[in-house]
Design a protein around this motif. Structure first.
Motif, PDB file in Angstrom:
ATOM      1  N   LYS A  35       8.446  -3.218   3.864  1.00 37.07           N
ATOM      2  CA  LYS A  35       8.698  -3.486   2.444  1.00 37.07           C
ATOM      3  C   LYS A  35       7.619  -4.436   1.956  1.00 37.07           C
ATOM      4  O   LYS A  35       7.304  -5.414   2.617  1.00 37.07           O
ATOM      5  N   SER A  36       7.062  -4.126   0.803  1.00 36.10           N
ATOM      6  CA  SER A  36       5.962  -4.930   0.267  1.00 36.10           C
ATOM      7  C   SER A  36       6.457  -5.953  -0.731  1.00 36.10           C
ATOM      8  O   SER A  36       7.262  -5.637  -1.607  1.00 36.10           O
ATOM      9  N   GLY A  37       5.963  -7.166  -0.579  1.00 33.92           N
ATOM     10  CA  GLY A  37       6.199  -8.226  -1.550  1.00 33.92           C
ATOM     11  C   GLY A  37       4.903  -8.488  -2.295  1.00 33.92           C
ATOM     12  O   GLY A  37       3.951  -7.714  -2.195  1.00 33.92           O
ATOM     13  N   LYS A  38       4.848  -9.585  -3.033  1.00 31.79           N
ATOM     14  CA  LYS A  38       3.628  -9.891  -3.778  1.00 31.79           C
ATOM     15  C   LYS A  38       2.486 -10.308  -2.862  1.00 31.79           C
ATOM     16  O   LYS A  38       1.365  -9.860  -3.027  1.00 31.79           O
ATOM     17  N   LYS A  39       2.784 -11.170  -1.871  1.00 34.83           N
ATOM     18  CA  LYS A  39       1.731 -11.667  -0.996  1.00 34.83           C
ATOM     19  C   LYS A  39       1.993 -11.386   0.474  1.00 34.83           C
ATOM     20  O   LYS A  39       1.177 -11.739   1.318  1.00 34.83           O
ATOM     21  N   HIS A  40       3.133 -10.789   0.782  1.00 31.95           N
ATOM     22  CA  HIS A  40       3.509 -10.558   2.175  1.00 31.95           C
ATOM     23  C   HIS A  40       4.061  -9.153   2.370  1.00 31.95           C
ATOM     24  O   HIS A  40       4.494  -8.512   1.421  1.00 31.95           O
ATOM     25  N   GLU A  41       4.057  -8.732   3.621  1.00 33.95           N
ATOM     26  CA  GLU A  41       4.706  -7.491   4.030  1.00 33.95           C
ATOM     27  C   GLU A  41       5.890  -7.887   4.900  1.00 33.95           C
ATOM     28  O   GLU A  41       5.771  -8.772   5.749  1.00 33.95           O
ATOM     29  N   THR A  54       7.820 -11.354   8.703  1.00 38.24           N
ATOM     30  CA  THR A  54       7.041 -11.311   7.481  1.00 38.24           C
ATOM     31  C   THR A  54       5.600 -11.618   7.842  1.00 38.24           C
ATOM     32  O   THR A  54       5.325 -12.560   8.571  1.00 38.24           O
ATOM     33  N   THR A  56       1.638 -12.089   6.263  1.00 37.04           N
ATOM     34  CA  THR A  56       0.824 -12.289   5.070  1.00 37.04           C
ATOM     35  C   THR A  56      -0.143 -11.126   4.899  1.00 37.04           C
ATOM     36  O   THR A  56      -0.627 -10.565   5.876  1.00 37.04           O
ATOM     37  N   ARG A  57      -0.360 -10.748   3.669  1.00 38.09           N
ATOM     38  CA  ARG A  57      -1.319  -9.690   3.383  1.00 38.09           C
ATOM     39  C   ARG A  57      -2.711 -10.318   3.429  1.00 38.09           C
ATOM     40  O   ARG A  57      -2.992 -11.269   2.727  1.00 38.09           O
TER      41      ARG A  57
END
Length: 85
Positions: A35-41, A54, A56-57
């Protein structure tokens, strides 16, 4: 030894030098949902939601701690799969 087992062994033996994309590929290959967040996966096991991490991208190398944690989660996920059979 399958391709995914070879990649897991590479992660186990050499946790340095991995990118976030490579780690995402490893986790999803073993059945983790991404699941993708704003700055992390966010990755979690569909069998046990307590098995998650989690990441970090990042376009460069990620810390080796992420890779070691992923290996531990994959081991726990696989052990859970075996116990359900």
């Amino acid at each position: 030894m399958t391709q995914r087992q070879k990649v897991l062994e590479r992660a186990r033996n050499s946790p340095r030098g991995w990118t976030a994309a490579e780690l995402a590929g490893l986790l999803t290959t073993f059945g983790f949902e991404q699941k993708s967040g704003k700055k992390h996966e966010h990755f979690e096991s569909p069998r046990d939601r307590s098995l998650f991490m989690t990441v970090t991208r990042s376009s460069g190398e990620i810390p080796s701690a992420y890779v070691r944690q992923a290996v531990s989660l994959i081991d726990a996920h696989c052990a859970l799969s075996l116990s359900e059979e």
